[in-house]
Design a protein around this motif. Structure first.
Motif, mmCIF file in Angstrom:
data_model
loop_
_atom_site.group_PDB
_atom_site.id
_atom_site.type_symbol
_atom_site.label_atom_id
_atom_site.label_comp_id
_atom_site.label_asym_id
_atom_site.label_seq_id
_atom_site.Cartn_x
_atom_site.Cartn_y
_atom_site.Cartn_z
ATOM 1 N N LEU A 501 0.828 -1.207 0.000
ATOM 2 C CA LEU A 501 0.000 0.000 0.000
ATOM 3 C C LEU A 501 0.865 1.261 0.000
ATOM 4 N N ARG A 502 1.934 1.238 0.762
ATOM 5 C CA ARG A 502 2.807 2.417 0.789
ATOM 6 C C ARG A 502 3.351 2.723 -0.607
ATOM 7 N N GLY A 503 3.665 1.689 -1.352
ATOM 8 C CA GLY A 503 4.183 1.908 -2.687
ATOM 9 C C GLY A 503 3.224 2.635 -3.606
ATOM 10 N N THR A 504 1.922 2.569 -3.331
ATOM 11 C CA THR A 504 0.956 3.246 -4.189
ATOM 12 C C THR A 504 1.072 4.764 -4.092
ATOM 13 N N TYR A 505 1.452 5.287 -2.896
ATOM 14 C CA TYR A 505 1.532 6.740 -2.736
ATOM 15 C C TYR A 505 2.953 7.244 -2.531
ATOM 16 N N ASP A 506 3.923 6.340 -2.404
ATOM 17 C CA ASP A 506 5.318 6.733 -2.184
ATOM 18 C C ASP A 506 6.203 6.031 -3.219
ATOM 19 N N PRO A 507 6.091 6.412 -4.495
ATOM 20 C CA PRO A 507 6.843 5.690 -5.530
ATOM 21 C C PRO A 507 8.351 5.800 -5.379
ATOM 22 N N MET A 508 8.819 6.817 -4.671
ATOM 23 C CA MET A 508 10.254 6.986 -4.493
ATOM 24 C C MET A 508 10.796 6.162 -3.335
ATOM 25 N N TYR A 509 10.001 5.245 -2.774
ATOM 26 C CA TYR A 509 10.578 4.417 -1.721
ATOM 27 C C TYR A 509 11.537 3.377 -2.285
ATOM 28 N N LEU A 510 11.732 3.366 -3.569
ATOM 29 C CA LEU A 510 12.846 2.597 -4.139
ATOM 30 C C LEU A 510 14.187 3.201 -3.754
ATOM 31 N N ALA A 511 14.206 4.444 -3.276
ATOM 32 C CA ALA A 511 15.464 5.153 -3.028
ATOM 33 C C ALA A 511 16.208 4.649 -1.795
ATOM 34 N N TYR A 512 15.571 3.827 -0.949
ATOM 35 C CA TYR A 512 16.296 3.246 0.181
ATOM 36 C C TYR A 512 17.468 2.413 -0.334
ATOM 37 N N THR A 513 17.157 1.433 -1.176
ATOM 38 C CA THR A 513 18.225 0.595 -1.722
ATOM 39 C C THR A 513 19.080 1.373 -2.711
ATOM 40 N N LEU A 514 18.467 2.199 -3.530
ATOM 41 C CA LEU A 514 19.221 2.999 -4.495
ATOM 42 C C LEU A 514 20.269 3.847 -3.789
ATOM 43 N N GLY A 515 19.866 4.538 -2.723
ATOM 44 C CA GLY A 515 20.811 5.371 -1.988
ATOM 45 C C GLY A 515 21.872 4.561 -1.276
ATOM 46 N N LYS A 516 21.488 3.439 -0.703
ATOM 47 C CA LYS A 516 22.469 2.569 -0.039
ATOM 48 C C LYS A 516 23.565 2.152 -1.013
ATOM 49 N N LEU A 517 23.180 1.754 -2.203
ATOM 50 C CA LEU A 517 24.173 1.333 -3.198
ATOM 51 C C LEU A 517 25.065 2.499 -3.616
ATOM 52 N N GLN A 518 24.499 3.672 -3.746
ATOM 53 C CA GLN A 518 25.292 4.855 -4.082
ATOM 54 C C GLN A 518 26.309 5.161 -2.977
ATOM 55 N N ILE A 519 25.863 5.077 -1.730
ATOM 56 C CA ILE A 519 26.751 5.394 -0.606
ATOM 57 C C ILE A 519 27.852 4.355 -0.474
ATOM 58 N N GLN A 520 27.514 3.089 -0.648
ATOM 59 C CA GLN A 520 28.550 2.055 -0.591
ATOM 60 C C GLN A 520 29.619 2.281 -1.663
#
Length: 564
Positions: A501-520
């Motif tokens: 359900l959160r994904g329906t209104y928060d499409p940028m919650y993909l950025a958790y993993t995206l940001g983690k990979l960038q920081i690593q």
């Protein structure tokens, strides 16, 4: 961060004054933004607008759109030659965030298609005045009265604006509105009694609160009986709008097929590690059953908040004694229940005072409790998320050395842009990054049960990454997304549904993993080029505020040819 609301008493705000330079342009932008979003001003510690509530009428939205277009034109016209390297970065970031807000208001039109903001805002705006003692309580109560008085107009704007929302969003808004009813029935009155002994002031509050409560009840009824039956819209953005939102809000331009391939690869990698770790714990059990056994070690509903509070300090002590980060303050957050108006698909969160707050500096680590109307199965699945192992990961993410550490550094950031704006990939990427970092560095004495919990949290974010793209660009349904969280992420069914359900209104919650990979990736470059210790990288990273990771790389990473 997009500032998405407007001042209740404004009609057509004046244009920002002609800038005499970048600094004045920044000041003009935020002055206008906080007039547009007074509750956001309160949140960041600027209190000129405490007696105003957002006006989400179409006329005010149109005025904000014109205001943003003028600002973007002025920013684009600013000569690049006269900017310092820091100002050039800030201008690019600020312009992108302004365009993201404009994109939301004119293309996505969430103010027309998602009732959740209208449902959440009243409680949030009032609670922001109550929970931190930035001014004497009677003064804050007067501001509460003013905001309460404006709530009926906010709901009237919702009725006028909303058109064919997704049914998922209307149901979530109804959940938020019902939480707000409880908030105005109990929490506001309890606080007001302690805030003043002035009978006249309390009577003013009582009248305004009663009107706000009645309006909220009416709004909840309208959501359920009127709006929901005609909520037939789709939550999906579509590939083009999803990619544009990612480009503007997160400043990421990777093509969606490559982005999805990277997410699928990460999900497969972390899932294989989860299976391998589960075998170390119980070779004769299925991986899902191993995690199920671990999650059985959870507190009872009544003990949830105290249990989280008791275990919190261990993560800070480890990060300190192992020289992983520098804590610039001895301040601690307070563990409390998530406010009722904010419990839409949220399990835990960190609510910190704004970077400009001087007096009201309490920080709150919110944990969502069991709701009284949940089924026994839902209650048990919710509590399983707070098993002792996963709770340690949540502590790391929300507090030490995750979001709370970021907050401690924010007031020290000199740039106004970096104090007040952030990308999800930076903020949530950092908090997700430190979960694995702490386990890699030996937190929990290399207990495979903690590693399994860390990997489950990683899988949760990996599933968000994949599900966000597929829900918004490939037609994946909420039910299908729920199955991904259960089967690939080893989540409890009830919690998996909330995540979908959160994904329906928060499409940028993909950025958790995206940001983690960038920081690593940035960490590995930094350590290789500088020869410095891990703490140096961590301190340098969080000191830059909420910038996109690519910009932080330009600020802290020496050229490849630079000597160590």
């Amino acid at each position: 961060m997009m500032l998405l609301a407007c001042a209740h008493h404004s009609t057509s705000p004046p244009s920002p004054p002609p800038p005499s330079g970048f600094a004045s342009l920044v000041d003009a932008y935020f002055d206008a933004s906080f007039a547009f979003s007074p509750s956001s001003a309160t949140t960041v510690g600027l209190h000129e607008h405490d007696r105003a509530l957002e006006d989400l009428s179409k006329a005010r939205i149109d005025a904000r759109v014109a205001e943003l277009r003028r600002f973007i034109a002025a920013t684009d016209a600013l000569p690049a030659a006269g900017l310092s390297p820091d100002d050039a970065i800030d201008r690019a970031f600020l312009a992108s965030q302004a365009r993201a807000e404009l994109f939301d208001l004119t293309t996505l039109e969430s103010w027309r298609h998602n009732p959740m903001a209208y449902a959440r805002l009243p409680g949030e705006a009032v609670d922001g005045l109550m929970k931190r003692a930035f001014a004497p309580a009677p003064d804050r109560l007067r501001a509460v009265v003013a905001r309460l008085a404006a709530i009926p107009a906010l709901y009237a704007a919702a009725r006028a604006n909303l058109d064919d929302p997704a049914p998922e969003h209307t149901l979530l808004a109804l959940r938020l509105a019902r939480g707000s009813i409880g908030f105005f029935e109990t929490a506001t009155r309890t606080w007001a009694r302690t805030a003043t002994t002035d009978a006249k002031l309390f009577a003013q509050f009582d009248a305004a609160n009663a009107a706000a409560l009645e309006a909220t009840r009416d709004f909840a009824t309208w959501l359920e009986k009127d709006l929901y039956p005609r909520s037939h819209g789709s939550f999906a953005l579509g590939a083009e709008r999803f990619a544009e939102l990612l480009r503007l809000q997160e400043m990421v331009e990777t093509p969606l097929p490559a982005l999805l391939a990277a997410g699928d690869a990460r999900l497969a990698l972390d899932r294989a590690a989860f299976v391998e770790t589960a075998k170390k714990i119980a070779p004769d059990k299925r991986p899902a059953d191993v995690m199920l056994a671990l999650s059985a070690e959870h507190p009872a509903a009544a003990e949830l908040i105290p249990a989280v509070a008791r275990g919190l300090e261990a993560t800070r002590a480890f990060a300190t004694t192992h020289n992983l980060v520098t804590f610039p303050s001895e301040q601690r957050p307070r563990v409390q229940e998530t406010p009722p108006y904010a419990r839409a698909a949220v399990f835990a969160s960190m609510d910190t005072p704004g970077p400009y707050e001087v007096a009201g500096v309490d920080a709150y680590y919110y944990v969502t409790p069991v709701e009284p109307d949940w089924t026994p199965a839902h209650r048990e699945e919710h509590l399983r998320m707070f098993n002792r192992y996963t709770t340690s990961m949540i502590d790391i993410h929300e507090a030490y050395p995750g979001h709370f550490l970021q907050f401690l550094y924010m007031p020290r950031v000199k740039s106004k842009v970096r104090k007040l704006m952030y990308t999800t990939a930076n903020v949530e990427g950092w908090a997700h990054y430190v979960e694995q970092m702490m386990i890699d560095e030996g937190f929990g004495d290399h207990d495979p049960k903690l590693r399994l919990a860390q990997l489950q949290e990683a899988l949760l974010r990996d599933c968000r990454y994949v599900v966000a793209i597929k829900m918004h660009t490939q037609g994946m349904t909420v039910a299908e997304a729920t199955r991904v969280f259960v089967e690939q992420g080893f989540q409890e069914p009830a919690n998996a549904h909330e995540e979908a359900l959160r994904g329906t209104y928060d499409p940028m919650y993909l950025a958790y993993t995206l940001g983690k990979l960038q920081i690593q990736a940035l960490r590995d470059k930094y350590l290789a080029r500088t020869g410095r210790e891990l703490r140096a990288f961590h301190d340098a990273f969080v000191a830059q505020g909420g910038l996109p990771v690519a910009f932080i790389e330009r600020l802290i990473l020496p050229p490849a040819s630079a000597p160590r």
